[in-house]
Motif scaffolding. Structure first.
Motif, PDB file in Angstrom:
ATOM      1  N   GLU A  16       0.818  -1.230   0.000  1.00 26.76           N
ATOM      2  CA  GLU A  16       0.000   0.000   0.000  1.00 26.76           C
ATOM      3  C   GLU A  16       0.840   1.262   0.000  1.00 26.76           C
ATOM      4  OE1 GLU A  16      -2.961  -0.247   3.045  1.00 26.76           O
ATOM      5  OE2 GLU A  16      -3.886  -1.971   2.056  1.00 26.76           O
ATOM      6  N   GLY A  17       2.006   1.210   0.659  1.00 29.23           N
ATOM      7  CA  GLY A  17       2.891   2.379   0.684  1.00 29.23           C
ATOM      8  C   GLY A  17       4.320   1.943   0.401  1.00 29.23           C
ATOM      9  N   GLU A  18       5.233   2.886   0.595  1.00 28.48           N
ATOM     10  CA  GLU A  18       6.636   2.567   0.339  1.00 28.48           C
ATOM     11  C   GLU A  18       7.190   1.668   1.454  1.00 28.48           C
ATOM     12  OE1 GLU A  18      10.713   4.908  -0.563  1.00 28.48           O
ATOM     13  OE2 GLU A  18       8.897   6.152  -0.398  1.00 28.48           O
ATOM     14  N   MET A  19       7.991   0.668   1.079  1.00 34.49           N
ATOM     15  CA  MET A  19       8.543  -0.286   2.058  1.00 34.49           C
ATOM     16  C   MET A  19      10.063  -0.173   2.076  1.00 34.49           C
ATOM     17  SD  MET A  19       5.734  -1.981   3.019  1.00 34.49           S
ATOM     18  CE  MET A  19       6.027  -3.636   3.621  1.00 34.49           C
ATOM     19  N   PHE A  20      10.666  -0.604   3.181  1.00 31.38           N
ATOM     20  CA  PHE A  20      12.132  -0.663   3.243  1.00 31.38           C
ATOM     21  C   PHE A  20      12.572  -1.979   3.871  1.00 31.38           C
ATOM     22  CE2 PHE A  20      13.472  -0.106   7.706  1.00 31.38           C
ATOM     23  CZ  PHE A  20      12.231   0.085   8.290  1.00 31.38           C
ATOM     24  N   ASP A  21      13.828  -2.358   3.582  1.00 31.10           N
ATOM     25  CA  ASP A  21      14.415  -3.592   4.106  1.00 31.10           C
ATOM     26  C   ASP A  21      14.889  -3.328   5.536  1.00 31.10           C
ATOM     27  OD1 ASP A  21      16.020  -5.723   4.781  1.00 31.10           O
ATOM     28  OD2 ASP A  21      17.207  -5.709   2.941  1.00 31.10           O
ATOM     29  N   VAL A  22      14.351  -4.093   6.502  1.00 30.41           N
ATOM     30  CA  VAL A  22      14.679  -3.825   7.913  1.00 30.41           C
ATOM     31  C   VAL A  22      16.144  -4.128   8.234  1.00 30.41           C
ATOM     32  CG1 VAL A  22      12.317  -4.144   8.748  1.00 30.41           C
ATOM     33  CG2 VAL A  22      13.893  -6.105   8.725  1.00 30.41           C
ATOM     34  N   MET A  23      16.833  -4.864   7.336  1.00 31.32           N
ATOM     35  CA  MET A  23      18.271  -5.113   7.538  1.00 31.32           C
ATOM     36  C   MET A  23      19.112  -4.213   6.635  1.00 31.32           C
ATOM     37  SD  MET A  23      18.576  -9.226   8.189  1.00 31.32           S
ATOM     38  CE  MET A  23      20.337  -9.157   8.485  1.00 31.32           C
ATOM     39  N   GLY A  24      18.472  -3.193   6.100  1.00 28.91           N
ATOM     40  CA  GLY A  24      19.197  -2.196   5.317  1.00 28.91           C
ATOM     41  C   GLY A  24      19.926  -2.762   4.107  1.00 28.91           C
ATOM     42  N   ALA A  49       9.373  -3.516   5.828  1.00 27.67           N
ATOM     43  CA  ALA A  49       8.444  -2.793   6.711  1.00 27.67           C
ATOM     44  C   ALA A  49       8.047  -1.478   6.035  1.00 27.67           C
ATOM     45  CB  ALA A  49       9.112  -2.516   8.052  1.00 27.67           C
ATOM     46  N   PRO A  50       6.862  -0.956   6.374  1.00 32.16           N
ATOM     47  CA  PRO A  50       6.469   0.336   5.793  1.00 32.16           C
ATOM     48  C   PRO A  50       7.444   1.429   6.234  1.00 32.16           C
ATOM     49  CG  PRO A  50       4.618  -0.714   6.929  1.00 32.16           C
ATOM     50  CD  PRO A  50       5.832  -1.516   7.259  1.00 32.16           C
ATOM     51  N   VAL A  51       7.792   2.298   5.316  1.00 26.28           N
ATOM     52  CA  VAL A  51       8.688   3.419   5.650  1.00 26.28           C
ATOM     53  C   VAL A  51       8.081   4.210   6.816  1.00 26.28           C
ATOM     54  CG1 VAL A  51       9.574   5.627   4.770  1.00 26.28           C
ATOM     55  CG2 VAL A  51       9.735   3.563   3.365  1.00 26.28           C
ATOM     56  N   GLY A  52       8.940   4.541   7.776  1.00 25.29           N
ATOM     57  CA  GLY A  52       8.465   5.272   8.953  1.00 25.29           C
ATOM     58  C   GLY A  52       8.134   4.344  10.116  1.00 25.29           C
ATOM     59  N   LYS A  53       8.130   3.003   9.845  1.00 25.28           N
ATOM     60  CA  LYS A  53       7.863   2.046  10.929  1.00 25.28           C
ATOM     61  C   LYS A  53       9.071   1.141  11.084  1.00 25.28           C
ATOM     62  CE  LYS A  53       2.990   2.323  10.876  1.00 25.28           C
ATOM     63  NZ  LYS A  53       2.021   2.064  11.871  1.00 25.28           N
ATOM     64  N   THR A  54       8.955   0.132  11.941  1.00 28.64           N
ATOM     65  CA  THR A  54      10.000  -0.883  12.104  1.00 28.64           C
ATOM     66  C   THR A  54       9.298  -2.233  11.998  1.00 28.64           C
ATOM     67  OG1 THR A  54       9.617  -0.861  14.481  1.00 28.64           O
ATOM     68  CG2 THR A  54      11.392   0.564  13.657  1.00 28.64           C
ATOM     69  N   ALA A  55      10.051  -3.324  12.151  1.00 30.19           N
ATOM     70  CA  ALA A  55       9.414  -4.651  12.063  1.00 30.19           C
ATOM     71  C   ALA A  55       8.388  -4.853  13.174  1.00 30.19           C
ATOM     72  CB  ALA A  55      10.476  -5.747  12.092  1.00 30.19           C
TER      73      ALA A  55
END
Ligand SMILES: Cc1cc2nc3c(=O)[nH]c(=O)nc-3n(C[C@H](O)[C@H](O)[C@H](O)COP(=O)(O)OP(=O)(O)OC[C@H]3O[C@@H](n4cnc5c(N)ncnc54)[C@H](O)[C@@H]3O)c2cc1C
Length: 295
Positions: A16-24, A49-55
């Motif tokens: 639904e939104g932008e995601m990022f890899d929690v292990m960078g 995880a959604p950008v702005g959040k964490t796992a």
């Protein structure tokens, strides 16, 4: 039996939104432990995880399924996770998983393997050659037997005895040379290994969900656990802390170092008349609890 899945239509949905890899984007995060040991975080679920959040978001997502509209009062993520942790509503924490690679002495692995809720795949010394790695504490860190319980205490032994202990461990090197020699002569690996001591290293992949990992950490980061396994547990906590910072904070605030009181202990505090038990050990434990409560 043939199973035909060709007519099952799989719909692939975009996030639904932008995601990022929690292990960078890293393949693994590693922490060295002692001379030869290692704790490596290899993978996490959820990896994205959604950008702005964490796992941590996966815990909240799961909790909201079970609470539905009822979460309106506690609908802030941090507040909800802390509420779940305080009330031991544990299943949402099982929605986060970690896969580690550990390299540790066999005596540490023996304590570790008692934690049955992880999935483990261990290096086989039956099929592969044991590597020349042995755990030896430094002369300055040899602990004395405790006089108050059956464990090693915090007090260090005198230097001469510490050196004698380290010499005794050095004999493992000589045993390793014999091990190699016997392998060369054709003794099977499965038998040659049995003469090696428990300070030889083993390694495994270890996968566990966050709820059970926190249970492991609460027992193995605790002051009653052997220092060597505490070193590993602490390294694991350091690795997961940036991935699930809210759950890690709640664990530190509510579980690690928490004091559990029995009904008798609650009565003792209320009445001010001391603990009603003849049991020496229970009394000693009560004294320990009183100290940590500042009573
Ligand atoms: C300081 C310390 C000293 C210890 N000393 C000893 C010792 O001297 N000798 C010794 O043998 N062990 C010893 N242990 C190991 C201890 O008894 C436990 O086996 C270990 O801590 C794992 O705990 P656990 O069973 O809660 O964890 P896990 O195996 O991870 O299980 C987590 C939880 O799942 C549930 N569970 C898992 N499997 C089962 C099952 N088969 N049946 C029912 N419920 C299950 C239980 O609720 C359990 O608490 C020691 C542990 C510590 C921390």
């Amino acid at each position: 039996m043939n199973v035909d899945v060709s007519n099952i239509r799989i719909e692939k949905k975009e996030p639904e939104g932008e995601m990022f890899d929690v292990m960078g984007g890293s393949a693994r995060w590693e922490v060295k432990v002692h001379d030869h040991g290692l704790v490596a975080l290899c993978d996490v679920m959820p990896r994205m995880a959604p950008v702005g959040k964490t796992a941590d978001f996966a815990i909240v997502q799961a909790a909201r399924v079970s609470y539905g509209q009822g979460t309106k009062q506690v609908n802030e993520d941090r507040g909800l996770i802390r509420y779940l942790a305080r009330h031991r509503h544990t299943t949402p924490f099982e929605m986060v998983e970690f896969k580690f690679h550990h390299v540790m002495p066999i005596f540490v692995a023996r304590q570790w393997i008692r934690h049955r809720t992880a999935n483990v795949n261990e290096y086989s010394a039956r099929y592969s050659v044991v590597k020349d790695r042995f755990y030896k504490p430094s002369v300055q860190s040899v602990r004395k037997q405790s006089t108050v319980n059956r464990q090693g205490g915090d007090e260090l032994i005198d230097e001469m005895t510490a050196k004698e202990f380290c010499d005794y461990l050095d004999k493992a090197d000589a045993l390793y040379a014999d091990y190699e020699k016997l392998l060369e002569k054709g003794v099977s690996r499965e038998l040659a290994r049995i003469g090696l001591p428990v300070n030889a290293f083993t390694e495994w992949y270890w996968k566990c969900d966050l709820h059970n990992l926190l249970h492991f950490l609460s027992l193995r980061m605790d002051a009653h656990a052997q220092q060597e396994i505490r070193d590993y547990a602490t390294a694991m906590f350091a690795l997961i802390q940036p991935i699930v910072p809210i759950a890690a904070e709640a664990f530190m605030d509510y579980h690690l170092g928490a004091v559990q009181l029995s009904r008798l202990e609650v009565e003792a505090i209320k009445s001010g008349q001391g603990l009603k038990t003849e049991n020496k050990r229970e009394n000693a434990e009560w004294e320990e609890k009183k100290k940590s409560l500042g009573l």
